[in-house]
Write an enzyme that holds these catalytic residues in place. Sequence first.
Site, mmCIF file in Angstrom:
data_model
loop_
_atom_site.group_PDB
_atom_site.id
_atom_site.type_symbol
_atom_site.label_atom_id
_atom_site.label_comp_id
_atom_site.label_asym_id
_atom_site.label_seq_id
_atom_site.Cartn_x
_atom_site.Cartn_y
_atom_site.Cartn_z
ATOM 1 N N GLU A 111 -4.684 -24.961 -13.767
ATOM 2 C CA GLU A 111 -5.794 -25.875 -14.058
ATOM 3 C C GLU A 111 -6.268 -25.637 -15.490
ATOM 4 O O GLU A 111 -6.406 -24.497 -15.924
ATOM 5 C CB GLU A 111 -6.939 -25.624 -13.078
ATOM 6 N N TYR A 121 -18.195 -35.335 -5.732
ATOM 7 C CA TYR A 121 -17.728 -34.211 -6.536
ATOM 8 C C TYR A 121 -16.902 -34.654 -7.737
ATOM 9 O O TYR A 121 -15.940 -35.411 -7.604
ATOM 10 C CB TYR A 121 -16.901 -33.264 -5.661
ATOM 11 N N GLU A 153 -9.856 -20.895 -4.701
ATOM 12 C CA GLU A 153 -10.696 -20.646 -5.870
ATOM 13 C C GLU A 153 -11.974 -19.903 -5.520
ATOM 14 O O GLU A 153 -12.610 -19.330 -6.403
ATOM 15 C CB GLU A 153 -11.028 -21.951 -6.589
ATOM 16 N N HIS A 157 -12.510 -30.688 -1.944
ATOM 17 C CA HIS A 157 -13.648 -29.795 -2.189
ATOM 18 C C HIS A 157 -14.399 -29.443 -0.913
ATOM 19 O O HIS A 157 -15.634 -29.509 -0.851
ATOM 20 C CB HIS A 157 -14.597 -30.375 -3.235
ATOM 21 N N ASN A 180 -19.940 -18.580 -12.164
ATOM 22 C CA ASN A 180 -20.620 -19.826 -12.509
ATOM 23 C C ASN A 180 -21.968 -19.970 -11.807
ATOM 24 O O ASN A 180 -22.057 -19.951 -10.585
ATOM 25 C CB ASN A 180 -19.710 -21.005 -12.137
ATOM 26 N N HIS A 217 -7.303 -21.029 -10.727
ATOM 27 C CA HIS A 217 -8.514 -21.778 -11.049
ATOM 28 C C HIS A 217 -8.734 -21.756 -12.563
ATOM 29 O O HIS A 217 -8.544 -20.713 -13.201
ATOM 30 C CB HIS A 217 -9.694 -21.124 -10.331
#
Length: 408
Positions: A344, A160, A267, A217, A37, A317
Amino acid sequence: MKITNAKVFIGGPGKNYVTLKIETDQGVYGLGDATLNNRETLPAAYLRDYLIPNLIGMDPRNSEDIWQFFYRGAYFRRGPIAMAAFGAIDMALWDIKGKLANMPLYQLFGGKSREGALVYAHATGADLEDLMDSISYYVEQGYKAVRVQCGIPGMPTASYAVPEKKGDVRNYITDYAGIRPKVEVWDSDRYMRFMPGALAEIRDRFGPELKILHDVHHRLTPREAAVFARAVEPADLYWLEDPTPADDQDALRLLRQHSTVPVAIGEVFNSVWDCNRLIEQELIDFIRVAVSYAGGITHVKRIVDLAGLHHVRTGFHGAPSHSPICMAAQAHLNAWAPNFGIQEYLVLGTPECDALFPSAHRMENGLFHVSDAPGLGVDFDEREAARYSYTPGSHPVVRLEDGTMWNY
């Protein structure tokens, strides 16, 4: 049987998916996902410039040897870029293997341990009332597990996975547009004062059956994480995710000494060596690696097996940065894994995504059901892929109110 060609594609509907297609001299091809990502061009370049030239001429059935060739053959090992590239190759080779055997991948792993895999949705809200509406929406859709994130009163910016305005509560995705990242401002004290009570209200509203998950997070120090974990025990969370940065694995020992809240981490991990101590010392309850940038099916299966020896369950993840190819690989592992926990799941099934990655996998009543198509059970339409191109983006960054950089 030989590999004759391999191609890399970057792009997709709203995301820069990195798709690898490996072709063979028998007309059978395999697909892999190398999406990292907001750093998508890096594994793509590694594949094109270094790995694919070595793949040509290899026997795709020798997936274990090929994995070892690239991993052990690299002097500088691991890291998300390399492991995402290795992961894409490995997925594609397993896809070929399944097609040759005319079996779905879960059969090659040992068959199904369950018919459907429990998934969780992402509920979010600009404030607690907004979040309650979001949770209600997903419960009405049949979800049995929901991750909850909420705006914090007095926080200078949205935190977040929280929208800036109310009402944007269905399938909300953080905006990563633009190469210069947005800045979020964080205040741990405000968060720790507000969130335990909010989680308790959610539990009161939705009762004991709904599985509630929450993601910190990486925002708390080890001491703060231990205090927070103890404070949220009455909410009976299914898990508390990333309570403190995973760089310091011993930090979780302090949390364990003060709370019995289940902990999910991983993750950002790329290999079994990032998490073996956490698993072997039973400092976590769920391992969150992804099949893409944790080195593919071959390597993640080893992590799952190690976790199973230490009462640690899977919780792969599943952010929107994983294409339907990676999600299919994880779905086959979820169908097989004796120590499966939860998956997820962000909704990928838009018409545009379905056209690019056709498959018969389905989500139904809070459970993901893998198809019986050979291999991964996902195809890739190159004509559709030609519609998309790479668009740069970045994750937000986090600062404290005085300007100090903090953990995203």
